[in-house]
Design a protein around this motif. Structure first.
Motif, PDB file in Angstrom:
ATOM      1  N   VAL A  12       0.838  -1.203   0.000  1.00 57.98           N
ATOM      2  CA  VAL A  12       0.000   0.000   0.000  1.00 57.98           C
ATOM      3  C   VAL A  12       0.873   1.252   0.000  1.00 57.98           C
ATOM      4  O   VAL A  12       0.678   2.167  -0.811  1.00 57.98           O
ATOM      5  CB  VAL A  12      -0.950   0.005   1.215  1.00 57.98           C
ATOM      6  CG1 VAL A  12      -1.655   1.369   1.346  1.00 57.98           C
ATOM      7  CG2 VAL A  12      -1.983  -1.109   1.092  1.00 57.98           C
ATOM      8  N   LEU A  13       1.864   1.295   0.872  1.00 58.00           N
ATOM      9  CA  LEU A  13       2.729   2.475   0.961  1.00 58.00           C
ATOM     10  C   LEU A  13       3.560   2.663  -0.295  1.00 58.00           C
ATOM     11  O   LEU A  13       3.705   3.792  -0.794  1.00 58.00           O
ATOM     12  CB  LEU A  13       3.639   2.353   2.187  1.00 58.00           C
ATOM     13  CG  LEU A  13       2.935   2.479   3.542  1.00 58.00           C
ATOM     14  CD1 LEU A  13       3.874   2.089   4.675  1.00 58.00           C
ATOM     15  CD2 LEU A  13       2.396   3.883   3.752  1.00 58.00           C
ATOM     16  N   GLY A  14       4.102   1.574  -0.830  1.00 58.55           N
ATOM     17  CA  GLY A  14       4.918   1.675  -2.045  1.00 58.55           C
ATOM     18  C   GLY A  14       4.134   2.205  -3.218  1.00 58.55           C
ATOM     19  O   GLY A  14       4.616   3.038  -3.992  1.00 58.55           O
ATOM     20  N   ASN A  15       2.885   1.737  -3.360  1.00 56.34           N
ATOM     21  CA  ASN A  15       2.031   2.232  -4.448  1.00 56.34           C
ATOM     22  C   ASN A  15       1.640   3.685  -4.242  1.00 56.34           C
ATOM     23  O   ASN A  15       1.490   4.441  -5.200  1.00 56.34           O
ATOM     24  CB  ASN A  15       0.785   1.349  -4.585  1.00 56.34           C
ATOM     25  CG  ASN A  15       1.023   0.099  -5.425  1.00 56.34           C
ATOM     26  OD1 ASN A  15       0.840   0.114  -6.642  1.00 56.34           O
ATOM     27  ND2 ASN A  15       1.464  -0.969  -4.784  1.00 56.34           N
ATOM     28  N   CYS A  16       1.466   4.096  -2.974  1.00 58.78           N
ATOM     29  CA  CYS A  16       1.154   5.503  -2.685  1.00 58.78           C
ATOM     30  C   CYS A  16       2.317   6.411  -3.073  1.00 58.78           C
ATOM     31  O   CYS A  16       2.118   7.509  -3.615  1.00 58.78           O
ATOM     32  CB  CYS A  16       0.843   5.683  -1.202  1.00 58.78           C
ATOM     33  SG  CYS A  16      -0.775   5.071  -0.704  1.00 58.78           S
ATOM     34  N   ILE A  17       3.535   5.968  -2.769  1.00 54.46           N
ATOM     35  CA  ILE A  17       4.723   6.789  -3.081  1.00 54.46           C
ATOM     36  C   ILE A  17       4.926   6.900  -4.588  1.00 54.46           C
ATOM     37  O   ILE A  17       5.239   7.972  -5.109  1.00 54.46           O
ATOM     38  CB  ILE A  17       5.993   6.186  -2.421  1.00 54.46           C
ATOM     39  CG1 ILE A  17       5.862   6.228  -0.895  1.00 54.46           C
ATOM     40  CG2 ILE A  17       7.250   6.943  -2.858  1.00 54.46           C
ATOM     41  CD1 ILE A  17       6.939   5.430  -0.167  1.00 54.46           C
ATOM     42  N   SER A  18       4.705   5.781  -5.303  1.00 53.45           N
ATOM     43  CA  SER A  18       5.021   5.761  -6.734  1.00 53.45           C
ATOM     44  C   SER A  18       3.888   6.285  -7.610  1.00 53.45           C
ATOM     45  O   SER A  18       4.105   6.576  -8.789  1.00 53.45           O
ATOM     46  CB  SER A  18       5.387   4.340  -7.177  1.00 53.45           C
ATOM     47  OG  SER A  18       4.323   3.435  -6.905  1.00 53.45           O
ATOM     48  N   SER A  19       2.676   6.433  -7.067  1.00 56.97           N
ATOM     49  CA  SER A  19       1.552   6.885  -7.891  1.00 56.97           C
ATOM     50  C   SER A  19       0.658   7.838  -7.101  1.00 56.97           C
ATOM     51  O   SER A  19       0.037   7.452  -6.122  1.00 56.97           O
ATOM     52  CB  SER A  19       0.721   5.682  -8.373  1.00 56.97           C
ATOM     53  OG  SER A  19      -0.495   6.110  -8.968  1.00 56.97           O
ATOM     54  N   LYS A  20       0.595   9.066  -7.572  1.00 56.93           N
ATOM     55  CA  LYS A  20      -0.267  10.067  -6.940  1.00 56.93           C
ATOM     56  C   LYS A  20      -1.735   9.660  -7.052  1.00 56.93           C
ATOM     57  O   LYS A  20      -2.520   9.845  -6.110  1.00 56.93           O
ATOM     58  CB  LYS A  20      -0.037  11.426  -7.608  1.00 56.93           C
ATOM     59  CG  LYS A  20      -0.949  12.542  -7.107  1.00 56.93           C
ATOM     60  CD  LYS A  20      -0.661  13.834  -7.859  1.00 56.93           C
ATOM     61  CE  LYS A  20      -1.680  14.906  -7.527  1.00 56.93           C
ATOM     62  NZ  LYS A  20      -1.413  16.167  -8.272  1.00 56.93           N
TER      63      LYS A  20
END
Length: 444
Positions: A12-20
């Motif tokens: 969840v966190l990785g996807n949040c960082i990589s995609s606004k």
């Protein structure tokens, strides 16, 4: 009991960082820092929120400043990014995150009651409402859109499975995938035969796999009743009983249908059939993931519903709603058999309001169909009536009003029909152009 999953938190966190865009979806879902178990992950998510609110971005370089401000190492965020798999749909991970948060909150709630931290009714109620609020987010994407982004639905091009009866399909067009139909009728009026012909044989002949749940029938009963419906006329043979002649499906036809149907129709074994709603839904989900598209549940009254003892009607509404959501999720068709209330004396006409149980059974359905046998008295009053009447009482998809067709019934073929094409329809279990000689004697 498992109360956290660091792999889910990482994704969840990785996807949040990589995609606004994904980060915004996560915010729309109502995810909070407290939904994460790890303290570092809570700080990291809070840093993302602060970065976006102040700078309008989740760009990693800008984000690093806020990480340091909250005493999270840069390498921690970098390691999360290297382990991230980018998803187009993050929803299942968010639901798991929320479910695990609920587990932790419930455990904490129980401990606080035990230790006396919670002592008043008001505090108990507040904590329960807090848990219910977390639960309300599960499965809810809180997505709002505008109609310019929505595609217009064309009923004529949607994926459908016809009923196999021309007079009905001319109006109904067929059952649209993603829909729920209710089939009803009084006992011994032809429900099982209609299901065999309209829902099983027709679906399989068009390349769809079917699951049939019918706890009132043994598998031998089901096979003995279904196979004649499917069989071609050539595969019936003449038999004798006490000097009387009758027609029955022969072994050649049985062998061909066995070979054709073995990977198309799925049923419980006689010794494993369940009455549990939870088990049935789990098995249906598994079959849907394996490509089964048509699900028949015969019937509602044979299922032990969750919370049925507390409130039967609410339990029925919840189950039917679950079936409808299941159909939409898998673009499947679910046919649910529902019984009718005991008729008033002298009353033979059926309406959708005569179905026993919750009124939401028909409210939630896309189609409601009944079958009734024509009595001698009915035929005397109206000579155009044949053996049975099929009435479509609800068609949400195309918007038809109620309509009915009258059909004949062949007792040998176990088929309803309005013309010879329907009576003699070949469902495709044998390709007559490539017919092979079967060296097999008939058991008379």
């Amino acid at each position: 009991m498992k109360n956290h999953n660091l792999e889910v938190e990482t994704q969840v966190l990785g996807n949040c960082i990589s995609s606004k865009d994904i980060f915004l979806k996560v915010l729309d879902k109502g995810i909070e820092p407290e939904d994460f178990y790890s303290t570092n992950n809570q700080k990291l998510f809070y840093s993302l929120i602060e970065c976006f609110s102040m700078k309008g971005t989740t760009d990693i370089i800008t984000f690093y400043y806020f990480l340091e401000k909250h005493e999270v190492q840069r390498t921690y965020a970098t390691n999360i990014l290297t382990e991230t798999i980018n998803f187009s749909d993050i929803t299942p991970y968010l639901n798991e995150l929320l479910n695990l948060r609920m587990v932790r909150e419930r455990i904490k709630f129980a401990k606080d009651i035990q230790s006396g931290v919670i002592s008043t009714d008001e505090e108990i109620q507040r904590r329960l409402e807090s848990i219910d609020f977390i639960k309300s987010k599960v499965g809810n994407d809180n997505t709002i859109t505008t109609l310019d982004k929505v595609k217009i639905v064309d009923i004529y091009t949607m994926e459908k499975i016809p009923t196999g009866f021309k007079e009905i399909d001319d109006k109904l067009l067929g059952f649209v995938t993603g829909s729920l139909s209710i089939i009803t009728g009084y006992n011994a009026n032809g429900k099982s035969t209609l299901i065999n012909q309209m829902c099983i044989a027709e679906s399989i002949s068009r390349g769809y796999k079917v699951f049939a749940y019918s706890p009132e029938l043994t598998n031998s009963n089901l096979k003995s009743w279904l196979y004649p419906t499917i069989a071609d006329a050539d595969h019936f043979i003449t038999k004798f009983y006490n000097g009387n002649k009758y027609k029955a499906l022969g072994n050649v036809g049985i062998k061909y249908i066995d070979n054709w149907i073995k990977d198309k129709l799925f049923i419980y074994t006689d010794d494993s059939i369940t009455s549990s709603e939870k088990q049935l839904m789990q098995d249906m989900n598994r079959l849907a993931q394996q490509g089964v598209k048509v699900f028949i549940i015969d019937n509602l009254m044979k299922i032990e519903l969750e919370d049925e003892r507390k409130d039967k009607l609410t339990a029925q509404k919840k189950f039917v709603n679950n079936l409808k959501n299941f159909a939409r999720k898998y673009a499947a068709i679910v046919h649910l058999v529902a019984h009718l209330k005991k008729p008033e004396k002298g009353e033979s006409k059926i309406s959708k309001f005569d179905i026993a149980g919750s009124g939401d059974i028909t409210n939630l359905a896309d189609y409601v169909i009944s079958i009734s046998r024509v009595s001698k008295e009915d035929r005397d009053k109206n000579p155009i009536l044949k053996d049975s009447v099929i009435k479509v009482m609800k068609d949400r998809i195309k918007g038809n009003g109620e309509f009915a067709v009258t059909l004949s019934y062949d007792t040998t073929r176990k088929r309803f029909y309005s013309n010879n094409l329907e009576l003699n329809k070949e469902y495709g279990y044998i390709n007559n152009l490539e017919l092979v000689q079967v060296e097999m004697g008939e058991n008379l």
